[in-house]
Write a protein that holds these residues in place. Structure first.
Motif, short mmCIF file in Angstrom:
data_model
loop_
_atom_site.label_atom_id
_atom_site.label_comp_id
_atom_site.label_asym_id
_atom_site.label_seq_id
_atom_site.Cartn_x
_atom_site.Cartn_y
_atom_site.Cartn_z
N SER A 224 0.82 -1.21 0.00
CA SER A 224 0.00 0.00 0.00
C SER A 224 0.85 1.26 0.00
N HIS A 225 0.32 2.30 -0.66
CA HIS A 225 0.88 3.66 -0.59
C HIS A 225 2.33 3.73 -1.07
N ASN A 226 2.73 2.84 -1.98
CA ASN A 226 4.09 2.88 -2.52
C ASN A 226 4.12 3.68 -3.81
N LEU A 227 5.33 4.12 -4.20
CA LEU A 227 5.54 4.85 -5.44
C LEU A 227 6.61 4.15 -6.26
N SER A 228 6.27 3.76 -7.48
CA SER A 228 7.21 3.15 -8.43
C SER A 228 7.41 4.12 -9.59
N ARG A 229 8.67 4.44 -9.89
CA ARG A 229 8.98 5.35 -10.99
C ARG A 229 9.96 4.69 -11.95
N GLY A 230 9.56 4.54 -13.21
CA GLY A 230 10.48 4.16 -14.26
C GLY A 230 11.05 2.77 -14.15
N ASN A 231 10.35 1.85 -13.49
CA ASN A 231 10.81 0.47 -13.40
C ASN A 231 10.20 -0.36 -14.54
N GLU A 232 10.75 -1.53 -14.78
CA GLU A 232 10.19 -2.37 -15.85
C GLU A 232 8.76 -2.76 -15.54
N ILE A 233 8.53 -3.22 -14.32
CA ILE A 233 7.17 -3.51 -13.83
C ILE A 233 7.02 -2.86 -12.46
N ARG A 242 -5.69 -13.37 -0.61
CA ARG A 242 -6.18 -12.50 0.48
C ARG A 242 -5.24 -11.32 0.73
N LEU A 243 -4.97 -10.58 -0.33
CA LEU A 243 -4.09 -9.43 -0.23
C LEU A 243 -4.90 -8.14 -0.29
N THR A 244 -4.29 -7.09 0.22
CA THR A 244 -4.77 -5.74 0.00
C THR A 244 -3.68 -5.00 -0.78
N VAL A 245 -4.00 -4.62 -2.01
CA VAL A 245 -3.07 -3.85 -2.84
C VAL A 245 -3.75 -2.50 -3.08
N ARG A 246 -3.32 -1.51 -2.33
CA ARG A 246 -4.13 -0.30 -2.21
C ARG A 246 -3.29 0.97 -2.33
N ASP A 247 -3.80 1.93 -3.10
CA ASP A 247 -3.27 3.31 -3.12
C ASP A 247 -1.80 3.37 -3.52
N ASN A 248 -1.37 2.47 -4.40
CA ASN A 248 -0.02 2.53 -4.94
C ASN A 248 -0.01 3.34 -6.24
N ASP A 269 -7.43 -1.80 -4.95
CA ASP A 269 -8.23 -0.58 -5.04
C ASP A 269 -7.38 0.68 -4.83
N GLY A 270 -7.83 1.75 -5.44
CA GLY A 270 -7.21 3.05 -5.25
C GLY A 270 -5.85 3.23 -5.89
N ASN A 271 -5.42 2.30 -6.74
CA ASN A 271 -4.10 2.41 -7.35
C ASN A 271 -4.15 3.30 -8.59
N VAL A 272 -3.00 3.93 -8.91
CA VAL A 272 -2.89 4.79 -10.08
C VAL A 272 -1.72 4.31 -10.92
N VAL A 273 -1.99 4.02 -12.19
CA VAL A 273 -0.94 3.62 -13.13
C VAL A 273 -0.99 4.59 -14.31
N VAL A 274 0.13 5.22 -14.61
CA VAL A 274 0.21 6.17 -15.71
C VAL A 274 1.42 5.84 -16.58
N ARG A 275 1.20 5.68 -17.84
CA ARG A 275 2.23 5.43 -18.87
C ARG A 275 2.94 4.10 -18.65
N ALA A 276 2.48 3.13 -19.40
CA ALA A 276 3.09 1.80 -19.41
C ALA A 276 2.66 1.11 -20.70
N ASP A 277 3.34 0.04 -21.05
CA ASP A 277 2.87 -0.77 -22.17
C ASP A 277 1.46 -1.29 -21.85
N LYS A 278 1.32 -1.86 -20.65
CA LYS A 278 0.00 -2.27 -20.14
C LYS A 278 -0.16 -1.68 -18.75
N CYS A 279 -1.24 -0.97 -18.55
CA CYS A 279 -1.49 -0.47 -17.19
C CYS A 279 -1.60 -1.63 -16.20
#
Length: 426
Positions: A224-233, A242-248, A269-279
């Motif tokens: 949750s709440h992580n920021l990924s910039r310019g990585n391959e994935i 039973r995971l929560t993947v939220r607000d990344n 839920d609440g995740n944002v993906v901008v600019r990728a081959d596949k969101c």
């Protein structure tokens, strides 16, 4: 007995109680630069605090009792490894490493070389506010329960090719451990978790990596709440339940911002993906809820295949070249309780003003299916025959193939806290 005698006896008993080993307060021991840190660890009592002065100290250090090693706030106390093995190897519970610079582990992935290695006996280890630089794995949690790795700057060895580097943090079978508020770069993966449970990976920043989070066989956990910039994935979430993947946030991913592979019974839920081959790539992922996510400016908004029983609603698909790629003949409804998703390419009216479009949205038609199955058919896209098929589908929806249907498309982009966070990024 006289009162003074009683008082003297009480004070003597209290002094004896305080002097017992379990009640002795931890000693603070100043360790000068260049001194033998191994000897200082060997002579310290459990619970002592070793306060390191600015300067260099020899590494390949084994800590086998509960101790705190603390440097100055500017992290100018440097523990330097020998380019073999583990720079700091923690074998005892309740060890704290704080305000240190830790460098130069060995570079053997098979030998689990690391800047900081938390062994199975290192329960409740606390690794905080350190610079962990130029090692193989930065911090290796090898069975350490309830460990906390937070606010560190972890930078890999840039002299190696990416696939030869270690991960920023590796987690193996470390239930209850948390990785929080770290800046991780120049490794293979930011966090690689395997065969664990009940972990929290939150508020980390990942850049210049292969995967920000590489996640396998780790159940009942949170990303949750992580920021990924310019990585391959950005976030590769695989073989987990039973995971929560939220607000990344995932920005400028080369391949996928978010991948769900054999991820089941989870909330995304609440995740944002901008600019990728596949969101987002959803493959053999079942019984999940994908809600309130924002997928923007990707080649494909969502590539969806081999997945069943997912609830998909409240998401925004904005300016993706292809909003959905689904190769199949089944009909999939992507709305819930009268609310679907926002589609930037939908031209529709909302005559009753309820925020829901008056017509359903179908992202794929028969021609899309043909092209995905036979890519060479792209040569016919501008032919009269294709134009006739597209016109027929628009006039007679009954001849549309199976695929995604959003029966209640949203007229506006849902506002989320993560989207506001993205707008505030420099």
């Amino acid at each position: 007995m006289r009162p003074a005698t009683v008082l003297t006896g009480f004070c003597l008993g209290l002094a004896i109680l305080i002097a017992r080993p379990g009640a002795v307060r931890a000693a603070v021991i100043d360790v000068p630069a260049g001194s033998d840190l191994r000897a200082a660890v060997a002579t310290a009592a459990p619970g002592d605090i070793l306060r390191l002065a600015p300067g260099d100290y020899p590494g390949n250090l084994v800590i086998d009792k509960p101790l705190t090693l603390q440097g100055p706030d500017d992290r100018s106390a440097r523990i330097l490894g020998e380019r073999t093995g583990r720079t700091v190897w923690i074998q005892a519970e309740d060890v704290v490493l704080r305000h240190l610079t830790i460098r130069h582990s060995g570079l053997s992935l098979s030998d689990m070389d690391a800047g900081v290695f938390l062994d199975k006996t290192a329960a409740r280890a606390h690794v905080a506010d350190n610079d962990i630089i130029d090692n193989s794995v930065g911090v290796y949690l090898w069975g350490a329960r309830d460990a906390l790795v937070e606010r560190n700057r972890i930078v890999g060895n840039t002299g190696l090719r990416v696939n030869e580097r270690g991960n920023g943090v590796t987690v193996w079978n470390a239930p209850g451990s948390k990785v929080l508020d770290n800046d991780i770069s120049e490794g293979r993966d930011g966090i690689f978790s395997n065969n664990s449970r009940e972990n929290v990976f939150s508020r980390n920043v990942f850049h210049d990596l292969r995967y920000a989070v590489h996640y396998m066989y780790t159940n009942d956990s949170e990303v949750s709440h992580n920021l990924s910039r310019g990585n391959e994935i950005g976030y590769a979430i695989m073989f987990s339940r039973r995971l929560t993947v939220r607000d990344n946030i995932a920005l400028d991913s080369k391949h996928q911002g978010l991948m769900l592979n054999a991820t089941d019974e989870s909330v995304i839920d609440g995740n944002v993906v901008v600019r990728a081959d596949k969101c987002v790539f959803v493959y053999n992922a079942n019984l999940n809820e994908l809600a309130g996510n924002h997928f923007q400016d990707c080649g494909i908004g969502v590539h969806y295949t081999g997945s069943e029983g997912n609830r998909i609603h409240g998401n925004a698909f904005v300016r993706n070249q292809n909003q959905v790629k689904y190769v199949g003949t089944r009909f999939l409804e992507w709305s819930l309780d009268g609310r679907g998703n926002y589609w930037s390419d939908l031209s529709a009216f909302d005559l009753d003003g309820n925020g829901i479009a008056d017509t359903a949205y179908r992202p794929n038609g028969l021609i899309d299916q043909v092209i995905w199955r036979a890519p060479n058919a792209r040569l016919l896209l501008n032919s009269p025959a294709v134009s006739i098929v597209r016109w027929a589908q628009s006039q007679f929806p009954a001849i549309l193939p199976g695929g995604v249907i959003d029966s209640a498309p949203l007229m506006g982009i849902p506002a989320t806290p993560t989207l506001k966070k993205l707008e505030a990024l420099p």
